[in-house]
Design a protein around this motif. Structure first.
Motif, PDB file in Angstrom:
ATOM      1  N   THR A  88      -2.220   1.748 -21.149  1.00 50.04           N
ATOM      2  CA  THR A  88      -2.420   0.392 -20.500  1.00 50.04           C
ATOM      3  C   THR A  88      -3.778  -0.111 -20.171  1.00 50.04           C
ATOM      4  N   TYR A  89      -3.976  -1.229 -19.812  1.00 48.81           N
ATOM      5  CA  TYR A  89      -5.324  -2.144 -19.693  1.00 48.81           C
ATOM      6  C   TYR A  89      -5.995  -1.352 -18.560  1.00 48.81           C
ATOM      7  N   PRO A  90      -7.051  -0.636 -18.733  1.00 48.74           N
ATOM      8  CA  PRO A  90      -7.697   0.136 -17.796  1.00 48.74           C
ATOM      9  C   PRO A  90      -8.006  -0.556 -16.617  1.00 48.74           C
ATOM     10  N   VAL A  91      -8.213  -1.683 -16.529  1.00 51.06           N
ATOM     11  CA  VAL A  91      -8.725  -2.364 -15.182  1.00 51.06           C
ATOM     12  C   VAL A  91      -7.575  -2.088 -14.372  1.00 51.06           C
ATOM     13  N   VAL A  92      -6.265  -2.141 -14.925  1.00 52.03           N
ATOM     14  CA  VAL A  92      -4.892  -2.090 -13.879  1.00 52.03           C
ATOM     15  C   VAL A  92      -5.452  -0.782 -13.232  1.00 52.03           C
ATOM     16  N   ARG A  93      -5.657   0.378 -13.643  1.00 54.18           N
ATOM     17  CA  ARG A  93      -5.954   1.452 -12.746  1.00 54.18           C
ATOM     18  C   ARG A  93      -6.862   1.138 -11.775  1.00 54.18           C
ATOM     19  N   THR A  94      -8.094   0.661 -11.939  1.00 54.80           N
ATOM     20  CA  THR A  94      -9.256   0.284 -11.011  1.00 54.80           C
ATOM     21  C   THR A  94      -8.322  -0.769  -9.826  1.00 54.80           C
ATOM     22  N   ILE A  95      -7.676  -1.565 -10.436  1.00 52.41           N
ATOM     23  CA  ILE A  95      -7.112  -2.640  -9.163  1.00 52.41           C
ATOM     24  C   ILE A  95      -5.937  -1.792  -8.386  1.00 52.41           C
ATOM     25  N   ALA A  96      -5.303  -0.950  -8.963  1.00 51.09           N
ATOM     26  CA  ALA A  96      -4.207  -0.285  -8.172  1.00 51.09           C
ATOM     27  C   ALA A  96      -4.916   0.805  -7.245  1.00 51.09           C
ATOM     28  N   GLY A  97      -6.007   1.349  -7.755  1.00 51.93           N
ATOM     29  CA  GLY A  97      -6.705   2.370  -6.837  1.00 51.93           C
ATOM     30  C   GLY A  97      -7.295   1.591  -5.637  1.00 51.93           C
ATOM     31  N   ARG A  98      -7.724   0.462  -5.710  1.00 48.30           N
ATOM     32  CA  ARG A  98      -8.350  -0.240  -4.684  1.00 48.30           C
ATOM     33  C   ARG A  98      -7.370  -1.007  -3.654  1.00 48.30           C
ATOM     34  N   LEU A  99      -6.280  -1.007  -4.321  1.00 45.84           N
ATOM     35  CA  LEU A  99      -5.131  -1.713  -3.445  1.00 45.84           C
ATOM     36  C   LEU A  99      -4.092  -0.605  -2.864  1.00 45.84           C
ATOM     37  N   VAL A 130       0.916  -1.083   0.028  1.00 41.50           N
ATOM     38  CA  VAL A 130      -0.011  -0.130   0.072  1.00 41.50           C
ATOM     39  C   VAL A 130       1.014   1.125  -0.043  1.00 41.50           C
ATOM     40  N   GLY A 131       0.631   2.266  -0.849  1.00 40.85           N
ATOM     41  CA  GLY A 131       1.307   3.480  -1.065  1.00 40.85           C
ATOM     42  C   GLY A 131       2.690   3.236  -2.045  1.00 40.85           C
ATOM     43  N   GLY A 132       2.785   2.007  -2.540  1.00 45.43           N
ATOM     44  CA  GLY A 132       3.902   1.715  -3.309  1.00 45.43           C
ATOM     45  C   GLY A 132       3.531   2.062  -4.642  1.00 45.43           C
ATOM     46  N   ARG A 133       4.716   1.969  -5.300  1.00 42.45           N
ATOM     47  CA  ARG A 133       4.717   2.545  -6.800  1.00 42.45           C
ATOM     48  C   ARG A 133       4.723   1.569  -8.038  1.00 42.45           C
ATOM     49  N   LEU A 134       3.813   1.482  -8.733  1.00 45.62           N
ATOM     50  CA  LEU A 134       3.923   0.300 -10.052  1.00 45.62           C
ATOM     51  C   LEU A 134       4.052   0.992 -11.287  1.00 45.62           C
ATOM     52  N   GLY A 135       5.018   0.783 -11.953  1.00 46.97           N
ATOM     53  CA  GLY A 135       5.361   1.467 -13.430  1.00 46.97           C
ATOM     54  C   GLY A 135       4.441   0.577 -14.356  1.00 46.97           C
ATOM     55  N   VAL A 136       3.807   1.325 -15.297  1.00 46.10           N
ATOM     56  CA  VAL A 136       3.000   0.743 -16.126  1.00 46.10           C
ATOM     57  C   VAL A 136       3.148   1.499 -17.411  1.00 46.10           C
ATOM     58  N   GLU A 137       2.867   0.684 -18.589  1.00 40.88           N
ATOM     59  CA  GLU A 137       3.259   1.446 -19.844  1.00 40.88           C
ATOM     60  C   GLU A 137       2.249   2.876 -19.888  1.00 40.88           C
TER      61      GLU A 137
END
Length: 434
Positions: A177-188, A167-174
């Motif tokens: 990117t696949y929109p669902v990853v934004r949703t997942i990241a927000g929830r996590l 939580v609070g960490g940084r995930l690099g993405v293109e």
């Protein structure tokens, strides 16, 4: 309520009342700040809040514009649109007959009794062996004992990200990117860091962004761009990840349409490979796969269990039957031919436009001609009963002026007709299409 939100509410009210119309350009942020006697940083927060609400969109080098109401920047059910070029699920006419035999085998009382037992993240030995056969690529055969099962591919992605990034960490993405990853990241509670790309995929130097705990990449038939990383770029990416000791979540959902070796073959000690059945077979048969490095299995499995993402035993057993009897391979080959045929239709109907596509992919990326902007084009297409996706749905940051066309769903003749309509819209002007 914070001042910037009150100001955003005022702008939103102007949009709702029609005082600011779709396509109208907002002032530059510095001008907006002077007009409202606020700091430049507050103006930036106002614009960010308006973008978060889906009311405006930013375009590189052009500014910020009021969005058309129909252009919600997210992948969603297109609401019964007659022609769906938004969601990308292929179901071939012959699939039902092919799959029914496998279902019949599972429905035998003795087999069904086992399939109805409680499932587990590791499935059964037979299911793991079948999954290894399904996921194997040129130069890579996953070890069956490392394969984990989830209810769908999104859950496999969520588990991998949850296990690798705190939580609070940084995930690099293109950057796209696949929109669902934004949703997942927000929830996590994970922050996304956009990584610059070129025509070959993510730039190796972009991986040096500060503080990344992991990266999420789509090396094969990237969604939305259709880019496939060449071997040299994959080697460069892996070299940088090794140097920085950064882990990678590799999304292989479209690998069934290609033959390249995955990053997991080049960096087996730091790659979690994720795939699913929804694209390979059908959206109604959902099952996700996660293949972590040796020694990470317990870590990823704990994330699956903690999220409640364990696959039902019945789905695992059905999938194993479809793989073992060869049905999955037959459907995969048929879909390769289908995707190529649809790309040929798109190339023919959209000749002369700036369309980027891999001839093996089920989608293409259309850089729109001026004076069209993506939100206005999406709205014009919707008025013709065609659902397409604006670049803003995929952008982590400022969106380019483009749309993605998903080619998989309509029958070929309807696809052809829809693309003709879109080409006609693009050759016109926003005023004529309004």
């Amino acid at each position: 309520m914070e001042d910037y939100r009150r100001i955003a509410d005022s702008v939103a009210a102007d949009i709702a009342a029609g005082r600011l119309r779709p396509g109208e350009r907002l002032p530059a942020q510095r001008s907006f700040a002077r007009r409202h006697r606020i700091a430049n940083s507050t103006a930036a927060r106002v614009y960010g809040e308006l973008a978060r609400r889906g009311l405006v969109t930013g375009e590189v080098g052009r500014g910020t514009f009021v969005r058309a109401p129909a252009a919600e920047p997210a992948l969603a059910d297109p609401g019964g649109a007659p022609v769906d070029l938004q969601l990308n699920f292929s179901v071939l006419p012959e699939q039902a007959a092919l799959l029914s035999a496998g279902l019949a085998a599972v429905l035998r009382p003795d087999v069904l009794a086992d399939a109805l037992r409680a499932g587990g993240v590791t499935g059964t030995a037979g299911a793991r062996s079948a999954a290894a056969e399904l996921l194997a690529r040129t130069g890579w055969w996953p070890e069956p004992e490392r394969i984990l099962f989830t209810g769908n591919g999104k859950q496999a992605l969520a588990a991998a990200i949850a296990a690798l990034v705190p939580v609070g960490g940084r995930l690099g993405v293109e950057a796209l990117t696949y929109p669902v990853v934004r949703t997942i990241a927000g929830r996590l509670g994970v922050s996304l860091v956009p990584l610059e790309m070129d025509e070959h995929g993510v730039l190796p130097g972009a991986l040096r962004a500060s503080g990344l705990r992991a990266v999420y990449l789509q090396p094969a038939l990237h969604n939305p761009l259709g880019v496939t990383m060449p071997a040299a770029r994959r080697a460069e990416v892996v070299a940088v990840l090794e140097e920085l000791d950064v882990s990678v979540v590799e999304d292989g959902v479209y690998t069934f349409l290609s033959d390249e070796a995955p990053l997991a073959a080049l960096a087996p000690d730091r790659t979690v490979f994720v795939d699913s059945l929804s694209k390979r077979i059908a959206p109604g048969l959902t099952l996700g796969f996660a293949v972590p490095p040796a020694g990470w299995t317990d870590r990823i499995a704990a994330a699956v269990r903690g999220g409640g993402w364990t696959a039902p035993r019945f789905a695992v057993d059905v999938a194993a039957h479809h793989i073992s009897d060869g049905t999955a391979a037959v459907i995969q080959q048929a879909k390769r031919a289908d995707a190529a045929a649809r790309q040929a239709i798109a190339a023919d109907r959209l000749t002369g436009f700036a369309v980027r596509a891999d001839p093996r992919a089920y989608h293409c990326w259309w850089e729109l001609p001026p004076p069209w902007r993506a939100d206005m084009f999406v709205a014009a297409a919707a008025r013709e009963g065609i659902a397409v996706t604006p670049a803003a749905a995929f952008a982590v940051g400022t969106a380019p002026n483009a749309v993605r066309l998903a080619l998989a769903s309509p029958p070929p003749e309807r696809l052809s007709a829809a693309l003709d309509v879109l080409a006609g819209i693009a050759r016109g002007t926003p005023e004529l299409g309004a």
